[in-house]
Design a protein around this motif. Structure first.
Motif, PDB file in Angstrom:
ATOM      1  N   LEU A 234       0.831  -1.201   0.000  1.00 19.70           N
ATOM      2  CA  LEU A 234       0.000   0.000   0.000  1.00 19.70           C
ATOM      3  C   LEU A 234       0.867   1.252   0.000  1.00 19.70           C
ATOM      4  O   LEU A 234       0.553   2.225  -0.676  1.00 19.70           O
ATOM      5  CB  LEU A 234      -0.916  -0.005   1.220  1.00 19.70           C
ATOM      6  CG  LEU A 234      -2.069  -0.998   1.117  1.00 19.70           C
ATOM      7  CD1 LEU A 234      -2.796  -1.105   2.445  1.00 19.70           C
ATOM      8  CD2 LEU A 234      -3.046  -0.558   0.030  1.00 19.70           C
ATOM      9  N   ALA A 235       1.967   1.204   0.743  1.00 26.54           N
ATOM     10  CA  ALA A 235       2.837   2.384   0.808  1.00 26.54           C
ATOM     11  C   ALA A 235       3.374   2.720  -0.585  1.00 26.54           C
ATOM     12  O   ALA A 235       3.415   3.886  -0.968  1.00 26.54           O
ATOM     13  CB  ALA A 235       3.986   2.130   1.781  1.00 26.54           C
ATOM     14  N   THR A 236       3.736   1.686  -1.358  1.00 27.51           N
ATOM     15  CA  THR A 236       4.230   1.971  -2.714  1.00 27.51           C
ATOM     16  C   THR A 236       3.124   2.577  -3.559  1.00 27.51           C
ATOM     17  O   THR A 236       3.358   3.498  -4.335  1.00 27.51           O
ATOM     18  CB  THR A 236       4.704   0.686  -3.440  1.00 27.51           C
ATOM     19  OG1 THR A 236       4.637  -0.393  -2.554  1.00 27.51           O
ATOM     20  CG2 THR A 236       6.064   0.861  -4.030  1.00 27.51           C
ATOM     21  N   ARG A 237       1.919   2.045  -3.410  1.00 30.19           N
ATOM     22  CA  ARG A 237       0.820   2.595  -4.207  1.00 30.19           C
ATOM     23  C   ARG A 237       0.514   4.033  -3.827  1.00 30.19           C
ATOM     24  O   ARG A 237       0.274   4.877  -4.677  1.00 30.19           O
ATOM     25  CB  ARG A 237      -0.439   1.743  -4.025  1.00 30.19           C
ATOM     26  CG  ARG A 237      -0.489   0.623  -5.044  1.00 30.19           C
ATOM     27  CD  ARG A 237      -1.901   0.153  -5.225  1.00 30.19           C
ATOM     28  NE  ARG A 237      -2.080  -1.148  -4.601  1.00 30.19           N
ATOM     29  CZ  ARG A 237      -3.255  -1.725  -4.408  1.00 30.19           C
ATOM     30  NH1 ARG A 237      -4.361  -1.117  -4.754  1.00 30.19           N
ATOM     31  NH2 ARG A 237      -3.320  -2.909  -3.863  1.00 30.19           N
TER      32      ARG A 237
ATOM     33  N   GLY B  70      12.219   4.073 -12.129  1.00 31.92           N
ATOM     34  CA  GLY B  70      12.619   4.995 -13.181  1.00 31.92           C
ATOM     35  C   GLY B  70      13.300   4.316 -14.366  1.00 31.92           C
ATOM     36  O   GLY B  70      13.624   4.977 -15.346  1.00 31.92           O
ATOM     37  N   VAL B  71      13.528   3.006 -14.310  1.00 34.27           N
ATOM     38  CA  VAL B  71      14.097   2.319 -15.473  1.00 34.27           C
ATOM     39  C   VAL B  71      13.110   2.470 -16.641  1.00 34.27           C
ATOM     40  O   VAL B  71      11.901   2.448 -16.446  1.00 34.27           O
ATOM     41  CB  VAL B  71      14.376   0.827 -15.167  1.00 34.27           C
ATOM     42  CG1 VAL B  71      13.095   0.061 -14.925  1.00 34.27           C
ATOM     43  CG2 VAL B  71      15.170   0.187 -16.304  1.00 34.27           C
ATOM     44  N   ASP B  72      13.613   2.733 -17.843  1.00 37.96           N
ATOM     45  CA  ASP B  72      12.699   2.988 -18.950  1.00 37.96           C
ATOM     46  C   ASP B  72      13.165   2.274 -20.214  1.00 37.96           C
ATOM     47  O   ASP B  72      14.150   1.540 -20.196  1.00 37.96           O
ATOM     48  CB  ASP B  72      12.574   4.497 -19.195  1.00 37.96           C
ATOM     49  CG  ASP B  72      13.934   5.113 -19.500  1.00 37.96           C
ATOM     50  OD1 ASP B  72      14.908   4.350 -19.637  1.00 37.96           O
ATOM     51  OD2 ASP B  72      14.021   6.346 -19.602  1.00 37.96           O
ATOM     52  N   GLU B  73      12.414   2.528 -21.284  1.00 43.29           N
ATOM     53  CA  GLU B  73      12.706   1.859 -22.543  1.00 43.29           C
ATOM     54  C   GLU B  73      14.151   2.018 -22.968  1.00 43.29           C
ATOM     55  O   GLU B  73      14.778   1.075 -23.445  1.00 43.29           O
ATOM     56  CB  GLU B  73      11.810   2.443 -23.643  1.00 43.29           C
ATOM     57  CG  GLU B  73      10.798   1.456 -24.143  1.00 43.29           C
ATOM     58  CD  GLU B  73      10.012   2.011 -25.310  1.00 43.29           C
ATOM     59  OE1 GLU B  73       8.844   2.334 -25.080  1.00 43.29           O
ATOM     60  OE2 GLU B  73      10.557   2.114 -26.428  1.00 43.29           O
ATOM     61  N   SER B  74      14.689   3.220 -22.800  1.00 38.75           N
ATOM     62  CA  SER B  74      16.038   3.451 -23.300  1.00 38.75           C
ATOM     63  C   SER B  74      17.076   2.679 -22.493  1.00 38.75           C
ATOM     64  O   SER B  74      18.169   2.423 -22.962  1.00 38.75           O
ATOM     65  CB  SER B  74      16.359   4.943 -23.290  1.00 38.75           C
ATOM     66  OG  SER B  74      16.365   5.410 -21.969  1.00 38.75           O
ATOM     67  N   ARG B  75      16.723   2.289 -21.256  1.00 35.40           N
ATOM     68  CA  ARG B  75      17.632   1.482 -20.444  1.00 35.40           C
ATOM     69  C   ARG B  75      17.346  -0.004 -20.630  1.00 35.40           C
ATOM     70  O   ARG B  75      18.216  -0.840 -20.422  1.00 35.40           O
ATOM     71  CB  ARG B  75      17.448   1.801 -18.951  1.00 35.40           C
ATOM     72  CG  ARG B  75      17.861   3.180 -18.569  1.00 35.40           C
ATOM     73  CD  ARG B  75      19.369   3.283 -18.553  1.00 35.40           C
ATOM     74  NE  ARG B  75      19.763   4.576 -19.101  1.00 35.40           N
ATOM     75  CZ  ARG B  75      21.007   4.879 -19.443  1.00 35.40           C
ATOM     76  NH1 ARG B  75      21.976   3.976 -19.325  1.00 35.40           N
ATOM     77  NH2 ARG B  75      21.288   6.060 -19.929  1.00 35.40           N
ATOM     78  N   ALA B 135      10.562  -1.752 -10.699  1.00 36.39           N
ATOM     79  CA  ALA B 135      10.293  -0.918 -11.871  1.00 36.39           C
ATOM     80  C   ALA B 135       8.893  -0.326 -11.770  1.00 36.39           C
ATOM     81  O   ALA B 135       8.037  -0.855 -11.070  1.00 36.39           O
ATOM     82  CB  ALA B 135      10.422  -1.748 -13.132  1.00 36.39           C
ATOM     83  N   ASP B 136       8.658   0.783 -12.461  1.00 38.75           N
ATOM     84  CA  ASP B 136       7.326   1.371 -12.471  1.00 38.75           C
ATOM     85  C   ASP B 136       6.391   0.500 -13.300  1.00 38.75           C
ATOM     86  O   ASP B 136       6.822  -0.247 -14.164  1.00 38.75           O
ATOM     87  CB  ASP B 136       7.376   2.774 -13.075  1.00 38.75           C
ATOM     88  CG  ASP B 136       8.324   3.667 -12.299  1.00 38.75           C
ATOM     89  OD1 ASP B 136       8.203   3.718 -11.063  1.00 38.75           O
ATOM     90  OD2 ASP B 136       9.208   4.276 -12.929  1.00 38.75           O
ATOM     91  N   VAL B 137       5.099   0.651 -13.018  1.00 38.58           N
ATOM     92  CA  VAL B 137       4.099  -0.192 -13.664  1.00 38.58           C
ATOM     93  C   VAL B 137       4.178  -0.116 -15.192  1.00 38.58           C
ATOM     94  O   VAL B 137       3.958  -1.105 -15.886  1.00 38.58           O
ATOM     95  CB  VAL B 137       2.682   0.213 -13.200  1.00 38.58           C
ATOM     96  CG1 VAL B 137       1.649  -0.735 -13.739  1.00 38.58           C
ATOM     97  CG2 VAL B 137       2.619   0.245 -11.683  1.00 38.58           C
ATOM     98  N   GLU B 138       4.520   1.077 -15.714  1.00 35.09           N
ATOM     99  CA  GLU B 138       4.536   1.242 -17.176  1.00 35.09           C
ATOM    100  C   GLU B 138       5.519   0.276 -17.847  1.00 35.09           C
ATOM    101  O   GLU B 138       5.302  -0.165 -18.976  1.00 35.09           O
ATOM    102  CB  GLU B 138       4.931   2.671 -17.570  1.00 35.09           C
ATOM    103  CG  GLU B 138       3.993   3.769 -17.064  1.00 35.09           C
ATOM    104  CD  GLU B 138       4.268   4.153 -15.622  1.00 35.09           C
ATOM    105  OE1 GLU B 138       5.345   4.683 -15.335  1.00 35.09           O
ATOM    106  OE2 GLU B 138       3.402   3.900 -14.757  1.00 35.09           O
ATOM    107  N   LEU B 178       2.713  -7.408  -9.009  1.00 34.82           N
ATOM    108  CA  LEU B 178       2.873  -7.271 -10.452  1.00 34.82           C
ATOM    109  C   LEU B 178       1.515  -7.456 -11.112  1.00 34.82           C
ATOM    110  O   LEU B 178       0.622  -8.081 -10.543  1.00 34.82           O
ATOM    111  CB  LEU B 178       3.846  -8.326 -10.981  1.00 34.82           C
ATOM    112  CG  LEU B 178       5.256  -8.269 -10.393  1.00 34.82           C
ATOM    113  CD1 LEU B 178       6.127  -9.341 -11.017  1.00 34.82           C
ATOM    114  CD2 LEU B 178       5.873  -6.900 -10.603  1.00 34.82           C
ATOM    115  N   SER B 179       1.370  -6.936 -12.322  1.00 33.67           N
ATOM    116  CA  SER B 179       0.054  -6.977 -12.951  1.00 33.67           C
ATOM    117  C   SER B 179      -0.348  -8.406 -13.276  1.00 33.67           C
ATOM    118  O   SER B 179       0.490  -9.267 -13.512  1.00 33.67           O
ATOM    119  CB  SER B 179       0.061  -6.148 -14.228  1.00 33.67           C
ATOM    120  OG  SER B 179       0.783  -6.844 -15.226  1.00 33.67           O
ATOM    121  N   GLU B 180      -1.645  -8.616 -13.270  1.00 36.71           N
ATOM    122  CA  GLU B 180      -2.218  -9.926 -13.577  1.00 36.71           C
ATOM    123  C   GLU B 180      -1.759 -10.385 -14.957  1.00 36.71           C
ATOM    124  O   GLU B 180      -1.408 -11.545 -15.167  1.00 36.71           O
ATOM    125  CB  GLU B 180      -3.747  -9.797 -13.518  1.00 36.71           C
ATOM    126  CG  GLU B 180      -4.500 -11.046 -13.848  1.00 36.71           C
ATOM    127  CD  GLU B 180      -4.948 -11.803 -12.604  1.00 36.71           C
ATOM    128  OE1 GLU B 180      -4.642 -11.343 -11.486  1.00 36.71           O
ATOM    129  OE2 GLU B 180      -5.584 -12.849 -12.767  1.00 36.71           O
TER     130      GLU B 180
END
Ligand SMILES: Nc1ncnc2c1ncn2[C@@H]1O[C@H](COP(=O)(O)OP(=O)(O)O)[C@@H](O)[C@H]1O
Ligand SMILES: [Mg+2]
Lengths: 452, 285
Positions: A234-237, B70-75, B135-138, B178-180
């Motif tokens: 939750l904290a990350t969200r 903050g890791v992204d496509e370019s990395r 990593a971020d969700v994106e 992580l996403s389903e």
């Protein structure tokens, strides 16, 4: 074990049973599971268990349900043990030896014998017939502690420092044995009554879907162990929401200043870094017997999230209200004892022991008026069953007017609101009331409703 | 890659990784079904180590994408080498823009990052996407794309498709869910703390100088600590560290003094040290 066709059918029923328990499984995964069975063969049941789990499950929370259901559809064997049932004392002797040696395979076999010899009841084929409770009651494995300990000591298996670990270790082995007996009894019942029905009824739900109001002590303890990981998620969200909220606005002046190097063409918009003050949170928790499991869990969760807020204050009530913020801070090291400590050290009950929301809300509005100001979000936790006393709506209205937001989390299912002595609908007209029956709903609500 | 589950266990052991039955079974299936393996579990239980060991026994190159906020496509995927492109443009002053453009958007100026590296070439590879939860969700969308078709489109160059799919391992400490969709792409493996016997073997393997009886005691103490409901339970990495420490101190067996002096190797929070000391009776002199 079974023919290939039989396996496909079992797999489909297994998937059906898991879905009925809320595990989401698509056709793709079912096909993968069938391929896994093909690759692994049927000879080794534990390989099969791991292989099917790897293909069907997506997270650790589903594993307990999976194991119980797997045992039903891919049982260890059929019928009873090969040898005739042993006498009680003989079985206890062998159990003591197996516990001393920590012989897992033997403990598994003894669990089967225990259910066979001591778990059966009734004589008609229609009756349920097998009870782990009864088997354990007759066998009383917990009373073997001293004996097992002495055996291990006698064998020189616990000298010096590690001797002090021994009792805890034996206790854990006994707990594991009890679980084996329970699984075996479920299997035997399923054999009689049809797997599908048992899979639906007798397999406990995952901890996060457990109804707060109907969970026993052991499951509540299990649930409490999920507080820290849940809080971390939750904290990350919340941090992500905060970041998003903070982005947004473009700082025009700094964008233009930055564009001087590109000949005045604004290439990189500079976003204004907002540093919003962290919000304040107040919790009003009904800690009466019926809903205390829910309140305890929520309090621990909020405590674990406390660094997300500039201030958290927690109040507990049954029919009197008292601040317990301090108790909660000290309670971090001992979540099990929280409920007892609140009952012992806070003034939450007056003349009688049943909930009185009207009194509690009134007392809060009066004594702690300053606790809920324009930056405060208030959460009320409780079933709004006020034992037919005056709900004191003006008190709640007064709190709602002063605070930034008020949310009410009700652990009862929505269809029960307003039945019997529940005044939920009346309160729900004044503040937002949400159904919150299990940890899954709670975390979704917390992620959505908590101010950032 | 492997002939059986036992073959997986045996060969990983040669590479210094002792696999539980669950680990060996899942690695075997990931190879046979050709699916990415998502390994989730607390820190220090050997998730990263597993991917390295698989690469070693498969004679494959380990390509590692370490995730962070903050890791992204370019990395993760590729980026154009801008500095080199600029140099190239300023060097060839009298050619047309079109000529220059075709040239600077060619292989020579492409910086391939792990995801692209992993799908190019014919040599066997293990792609380790480590600590995916950081990593971020994106980024998950990007992973999903690459792991679905094992192809990557670079607009200036066209679509690059793997001729040989890598063996993919994603790890996560579950700091966020992580996403389903990503989970569905993968075989799921949870690695928890090992059974006593396995952990003893790991200690013996990693700290060969340690006496057998002491190794046994070490694992028993750690097992007891894990049952204490601490803020942070000691992991396998800590068990191994503790064993190293005891060996370095020349301890022959455990006693209160040595446990008290070294508890900090196992427990990282002061609360936990206090709680464990009380429960283990370390203060009673
Ligand atoms: N099954 C195992 N076999 C061998 N070593 C292991 C095993 N599990 C853990 N380890 C040890 O634990 C250490 C930490 O493992 P690592 O892969 O970094 O953990 P994680 O990636 O899960 O955080 C490794 O250096 C290794 O010494
Ligand atoms: Mg790692």
């Amino acid at each position: 074990m079974t023919t290939q066709a039989g396996v496909a059918e079992r797999l489909t029923s297994l998937v059906g049973a898991l879905r009925a328990h809320g595990v989401r499984i698509g056709t793709g995964e079912t096909v993968d599971a069938a391929r896994a069975v093909g690759e692994l063969g049927l000879a080794d049941r534990e390989l099969l268990r791991e292989g099917i789990a790897a293909t069907l499950l997506h997270g650790p929370a589903q594993r307990q349900v999976f194991d119980a259901v797997f045992d039903l559809y891919f049982p260890r064997g059929v019928g009873g043990p090969e040898q005739p049932a042993a006498g009680r004392e003989e079985l206890r002797d062998r159990l003591a030896d197996a516990l001393a040696a920590d012989d897992r395979a033997m403990l598994g076999r003894l669990a089967i014998e225990a259910v066979d010899g001591f778990g059966g009841y009734g004589s008609s084929p229609e009756s349920d017939g097998w009870s782990s409770y009864q088997a354990l009651e007759r066998l009383r494995p917990q009373t073997l502690m001293a004996r097992v300990r002495d055996t291990v000591r006698g064998q020189g298996g616990a000298t010096g420092f590690t001797d002090r670990l021994l009792e805890d270790e034996i206790r854990r082995r006994i707990d594991a044995f009890r679980a084996l007996v329970a699984a075996e009894a479920r299997r035997r019942v399923a054999e009689r009554r049809g797997r599908d029905e048992i899979a639906r009824r007798a397999v406990a739900p995952t901890a996060d879907r457990l109804d707060f109001l109907f969970a026993g002590q052991d499951r509540l303890a299990e649930l409490r162990r999920t507080v820290q990981p849940l809080a971390r998620k939750l904290a990350t969200r919340l941090a992500a929401r905060r970041r998003r909220a903070a982005r947004g606005a473009i700082d025009l002046r700094r964008t233009l200043r930055g564009s001087l190097s590109t000949g005045g063409v604004p290439m990189k918009p500079v976003l204004r870094a907002r540093r919003p003050a962290r919000p304040e949170l107040v919790l009003l928790c009904d800690v009466s017997g019926s809903v205390s499991g829910f309140s305890d869990f929520t309090m621990l969760l909020v405590q674990a999230l406390h660094d997300q807020f500039s201030k958290v204050r927690v109040f507990a009530f049954v029919n009197r209200i008292d601040e317990v913020t301090g108790l909660l801070e000290h309670g971090r090291a001992d979540p099990e004892g929280l409920g007892a400590r609140i009952q012992a050290e806070a003034a939450v009950t007056g003349y009688h022991g049943s909930s009185d929301y009207g009194m509690a809300l009134g007392e809060f509005a009066e004594r702690y008026a300053d606790a809920a100001g324009s930056r405060t979000t208030v959460f009320v936790l409780g079933d709004a069953r006020t034992n037919r006393s005056d709900p004191n709506l003006p008190a709640l209205r007064q709190i709602a007017e002063r605070a930034r937001r008020v949310h009410w989390l009700n652990p009862e299912q929505r269809s029960r609101w307003g039945t019997g002595d529940s005044v939920a609908p009346a309160y729900a007209e004044l503040v937002e009331m949400h159904e919150c029956r299990n940890a899954r709903q709670l975390s979704a609500l917390v992620a959505r409703l908590l101010p950032v | 890659m492997f002939t059986s589950v036992d073959d997986v266990s045996a060969r990983l052991a040669e590479a210094g990784y002792l696999a539980s039955r669950a680990v060996a079974t899942t690695v075997f299936l990931a190879d046979r079904l050709g699916k990415p393996l998502l390994v989730e579990g607390p820190a220090g239980v050997g998730k990263t180590e597993l991917a390295k060991a698989v690469a070693e026994v498969a004679g494959a190159r380990l390509v590692r994408l370490q995730c962070y906020e903050g890791v992204d496509e370019s990395r993760a995927l590729y980026e154009w080498n801008h500095a080199k492109q600029l140099l190239r443009i300023s060097a060839g002053r009298d050619e047309t823009w079109d000529e220059a453009r075709t040239d600077i958007f060619s292989e020579e100026f492409l910086l391939t990052r792990p995801l692209l590296t992993a799908i190019r070439g014919d040599d066997p590879k293990v792609l380790l996407i480590d600590e995916t939860d950081k990593a971020d969700v994106e980024v998950e969308g990007l992973l999903l794309e690459v792991l679905s078709d094992f192809q990557v489109t670079v607009p200036e160059l066209g679509t690059i498709t793997a001729t040989r799919r890598p063996f993919v391992v994603l790890t996560s400490n579950a700091s966020r869910e992580l996403s389903e969709a990503l989970r569905r792409r993968c075989l799921f493996l949870h690695i928890g703390f090992p059974e006593e016997e396995l952990e003893r073997r790991i200690v013996r393997l990693k700290v060969p100088g340690l006496d057998e009886t002491l190794a046994r005691s070490v694992v028993r103490v750690v097992g007891t600590l894990r049952a204490m409901d601490l803020r942070k339970e000691p992991s396998v990495a800590e068990t191994v560290d503790w064993a190293h420490t005891l060996l370095a101190l020349g301890a022959e067996s455990l006693d209160e003094t040595v446990v008290r002096a070294t508890l900090g190797v196992l427990l990282k929070h002061q609360d936990d040290v206090l709680k464990a000391s009380a429960k283990l009776d370390l203060d009673a002199l």
